[in-house]
Design a protein around this motif. Structure first.
Motif, PDB file in Angstrom:
ATOM      1  N   ASP A 178       0.841  -1.200   0.000  1.00 12.39           N
ATOM      2  CA  ASP A 178       0.000   0.000   0.000  1.00 12.39           C
ATOM      3  C   ASP A 178       0.875   1.248   0.000  1.00 12.39           C
ATOM      4  O   ASP A 178       2.035   1.215   0.415  1.00 12.39           O
ATOM      5  N   ALA A 179       0.310   2.352  -0.484  1.00 10.41           N
ATOM      6  CA  ALA A 179       1.029   3.632  -0.461  1.00 10.41           C
ATOM      7  C   ALA A 179       0.053   4.752  -0.731  1.00 10.41           C
ATOM      8  O   ALA A 179      -0.937   4.581  -1.450  1.00 10.41           O
ATOM      9  N   SER A 180       0.332   5.914  -0.165  1.00  8.97           N
ATOM     10  CA  SER A 180      -0.378   7.117  -0.561  1.00  8.97           C
ATOM     11  C   SER A 180       0.128   7.529  -1.935  1.00  8.97           C
ATOM     12  O   SER A 180       1.144   7.021  -2.426  1.00  8.97           O
ATOM     13  N   GLU A 181      -0.568   8.445  -2.547  1.00  7.70           N
ATOM     14  CA  GLU A 181      -0.151   8.900  -3.876  1.00  7.70           C
ATOM     15  C   GLU A 181       1.264   9.465  -3.845  1.00  7.70           C
ATOM     16  O   GLU A 181       2.086   9.183  -4.726  1.00  7.70           O
ATOM     17  N   LYS A 182       1.597  10.222  -2.801  1.00  9.41           N
ATOM     18  CA  LYS A 182       2.916  10.850  -2.748  1.00  9.41           C
ATOM     19  C   LYS A 182       4.022   9.833  -2.465  1.00  9.41           C
ATOM     20  O   LYS A 182       5.191  10.093  -2.761  1.00  9.41           O
ATOM     21  N   ASP A 183       3.662   8.673  -1.872  1.00 14.23           N
ATOM     22  CA  ASP A 183       4.671   7.663  -1.545  1.00 14.23           C
ATOM     23  C   ASP A 183       4.760   6.537  -2.575  1.00 14.23           C
ATOM     24  O   ASP A 183       5.606   5.648  -2.435  1.00 14.23           O
ATOM     25  N   GLU A 184       3.908   6.561  -3.591  1.00 13.99           N
ATOM     26  CA  GLU A 184       3.866   5.437  -4.520  1.00 13.99           C
ATOM     27  C   GLU A 184       5.208   5.226  -5.219  1.00 13.99           C
ATOM     28  O   GLU A 184       5.683   4.086  -5.352  1.00 13.99           O
ATOM     29  N   ARG A 188       7.436   1.754  -4.994  1.00 14.97           N
ATOM     30  CA  ARG A 188       7.820   1.016  -6.203  1.00 14.97           C
ATOM     31  C   ARG A 188       9.342   0.900  -6.308  1.00 14.97           C
ATOM     32  O   ARG A 188       9.879  -0.151  -6.684  1.00 14.97           O
ATOM     33  N   LYS A 189      10.050   1.962  -5.938  1.00 22.23           N
ATOM     34  CA  LYS A 189      11.509   1.929  -5.978  1.00 22.23           C
ATOM     35  C   LYS A 189      12.059   0.905  -4.994  1.00 22.23           C
ATOM     36  O   LYS A 189      13.084   0.259  -5.254  1.00 22.23           O
ATOM     37  N   LEU A 190      11.383   0.733  -3.859  1.00 20.81           N
ATOM     38  CA  LEU A 190      11.805  -0.258  -2.877  1.00 20.81           C
ATOM     39  C   LEU A 190      11.615  -1.679  -3.395  1.00 20.81           C
ATOM     40  O   LEU A 190      12.210  -2.617  -2.863  1.00 20.81           O
ATOM     41  N   GLY A 191      10.771  -1.832  -4.419  1.00 24.09           N
ATOM     42  CA  GLY A 191      10.655  -3.146  -5.057  1.00 24.09           C
ATOM     43  C   GLY A 191       9.268  -3.740  -5.132  1.00 24.09           C
ATOM     44  O   GLY A 191       9.113  -4.865  -5.631  1.00 24.09           O
ATOM     45  N   ALA A 192       8.237  -3.044  -4.650  1.00 25.04           N
ATOM     46  CA  ALA A 192       6.889  -3.597  -4.697  1.00 25.04           C
ATOM     47  C   ALA A 192       6.476  -3.857  -6.143  1.00 25.04           C
ATOM     48  O   ALA A 192       6.653  -3.007  -7.016  1.00 25.04           O
ATOM     49  N   ASP A 193       5.906  -5.027  -6.392  1.00 31.04           N
ATOM     50  CA  ASP A 193       5.450  -5.380  -7.736  1.00 31.04           C
ATOM     51  C   ASP A 193       4.119  -4.722  -8.070  1.00 31.04           C
ATOM     52  O   ASP A 193       3.866  -4.343  -9.217  1.00 31.04           O
ATOM     53  N   ILE A 194       3.241  -4.621  -7.063  1.00 32.67           N
ATOM     54  CA  ILE A 194       1.923  -4.016  -7.233  1.00 32.67           C
ATOM     55  C   ILE A 194       1.721  -3.043  -6.081  1.00 32.67           C
ATOM     56  O   ILE A 194       2.029  -3.351  -4.923  1.00 32.67           O
ATOM     57  N   VAL A 195       1.217  -1.856  -6.372  1.00 30.04           N
ATOM     58  CA  VAL A 195       0.950  -0.859  -5.339  1.00 30.04           C
ATOM     59  C   VAL A 195      -0.515  -0.465  -5.399  1.00 30.04           C
ATOM     60  O   VAL A 195      -1.032  -0.135  -6.475  1.00 30.04           O
ATOM     61  N   VAL A 196      -1.197  -0.511  -4.251  1.00 29.88           N
ATOM     62  CA  VAL A 196      -2.582  -0.057  -4.152  1.00 29.88           C
ATOM     63  C   VAL A 196      -2.626   1.116  -3.180  1.00 29.88           C
ATOM     64  O   VAL A 196      -1.712   1.318  -2.382  1.00 29.88           O
ATOM     65  N   ARG A 197      -3.699   1.881  -3.255  1.00 31.84           N
ATOM     66  CA  ARG A 197      -3.798   3.066  -2.411  1.00 31.84           C
ATOM     67  C   ARG A 197      -4.036   2.664  -0.961  1.00 31.84           C
ATOM     68  O   ARG A 197      -4.853   1.795  -0.662  1.00 31.84           O
ATOM     69  N   ARG A 198      -3.314   3.280  -0.060  1.00 31.17           N
ATOM     70  CA  ARG A 198      -3.461   2.996   1.363  1.00 31.17           C
ATOM     71  C   ARG A 198      -4.795   3.534   1.864  1.00 31.17           C
ATOM     72  O   ARG A 198      -5.409   4.401   1.255  1.00 31.17           O
ATOM     73  N   GLY A 199      -5.247   3.007   3.010  1.00 29.79           N
ATOM     74  CA  GLY A 199      -6.504   3.475   3.591  1.00 29.79           C
ATOM     75  C   GLY A 199      -7.249   2.351   4.277  1.00 29.79           C
ATOM     76  O   GLY A 199      -6.785   1.212   4.354  1.00 29.79           O
ATOM     77  N   ASP A 200      -8.439   2.676   4.780  1.00 28.79           N
ATOM     78  CA  ASP A 200      -9.232   1.692   5.506  1.00 28.79           C
ATOM     79  C   ASP A 200      -9.704   0.548   4.614  1.00 28.79           C
ATOM     80  O   ASP A 200     -10.059  -0.521   5.112  1.00 28.79           O
ATOM     81  N   ASP A 201      -9.739   0.780   3.303  1.00 30.75           N
ATOM     82  CA  ASP A 201     -10.214  -0.248   2.374  1.00 30.75           C
ATOM     83  C   ASP A 201      -9.067  -0.941   1.642  1.00 30.75           C
ATOM     84  O   ASP A 201      -9.258  -1.485   0.561  1.00 30.75           O
TER      85      ASP A 201
END
Length: 313
Positions: A178-184, A188-201
């Protein structure tokens, strides 16, 4: 010696410079002259009274926070068999206990808690690795996923989450984070293959990408049972803040306590090797004089920090 401690519980303002006796290394211990101590969220629990009952059993105040240090090996105690030598640059994980905490000029530590600092790093950089790196390693070891399986990570932009992602990729796992828009971009640079928006959902976001659910999940954002829907039947959940609720569908709820790896020197040394190989990113937000620890706590609790504030001695 000087240390940073609290004589009473409260906000950051209770932290102050205190004088404590110089420690001496006992059987199986080494003495470290601390040059840098990373500031972690868990440090605030020593200061604010969250651990009052346990601390009052250990010793009277002042209570000294801190779990991460880097510095120079000052002395080697009796009965220590180590490849380290006096004068070596080292890093260490510290288990706080009353007056004994990382925010100190000197520390006597079990030799198993100390390893050489990564070559080419500063004391400040090296201090950000031990506690969060070992916690990430422990979480992954408890989940025991196989290469190619899918790991979910929340709190991915934080120090723990970042190490989980990088160690998971080194283990051959597929990572959804997960990541906020500003942290995406960072995640991804850290290596995540898929990133979704962070939050309660975020569990819904994970399921949208991995419909069968992830094989294991490290909960760096401490959302606890809200994340169970994202885990497949019989999968694993790594709780980093002691969540003990009952997991459904055969999911295993693993408790991640750093004390289990606090003297696992070989694992700490492996983290050093991975940092030297570029597999781990040591992130420093800012260096702050130790006497200004209260300011570091204020800014940490305000949120939004990426990397670690580090106190310099």
């Amino acid at each position: 010696m000087k240390a940073i401690g609290a004589h009473r519980y409260g906000g950051p303002e209770v932290l102050e410079v205190v004088e404590l006796p110089d420690p001496e290394p006992g059987e199986g211990e080494v003495l470290v002259r601390v040059r840098a101590a990373a500031v972690n969220p868990t440090d605030t629990y020593v200061r604010n009274g969250d651990r009052e009952r346990a601390q009052r059993k250990q010793s009277p105040p002042p209570y000294v926070p801190g779990m991460d240090v880097a510095g120079v090996l000052e002395a080697i105690g009796p009965g220590v068999d180590t490849a380290l030598s006096v004068g070596d640059r080292v890093m260490a994980v510290v288990v706080p206990n009353g007056h004994h905490g990382a925010y100190s000029e000197m520390l006597a530590l079990p030799v198993g808690s100390v390893a050489a600092a990564p070559a080419g790093t500063s004391h400040v950089e090296a201090s950000t690795l031990p506690m969060n790196g070992l916690t990430a390693r422990l979480a992954l070891d408890l989940l025991a996923l196989e290469p190619g399986q899918v790991l979910g990570v929340t709190g991915s932009a934080g120090a723990l989450g970042g190490y989980v992602i990088e160690l998971a990729k080194a283990d051959g796992l597929t990572v959804i984070a997960d990541a906020s828009e500003k942290d995406e971009a960072l995640v991804r640079k850290l290596g995540a293959d898929i990133v979704v928006r962070r939050g309660d959902d975020v569990a819904d976001g994970f399921l949208a990408e991995v419909p069968d659910g992830v094989h294991g999940l490290v909960d760096g954002s401490v959302q606890d049972e809200a994340l169970f829907p994202a885990i497949r039947d019989g999968g694993g959940f790594a709780a980093v803040r002691g969540f003990r609720g009952e997991a459904p569908r055969g999911i295993q709820n693993h408790q991640v306590w750093i004390t289990a790896y606090a003297e696992e020197q070989a694992k700490l040394d492996r983290l050093r090797e991975q940092a030297e190989a570029g597999q781990l990113t040591l992130r420093v937000a800012e260096t702050i004089p130790a006497a200004q620890a209260a300011e570091a706590h204020r800014r940490l609790e305000a949120g939004g920090t990426r990397g670690r504030f580090v106190l310099e001695f």
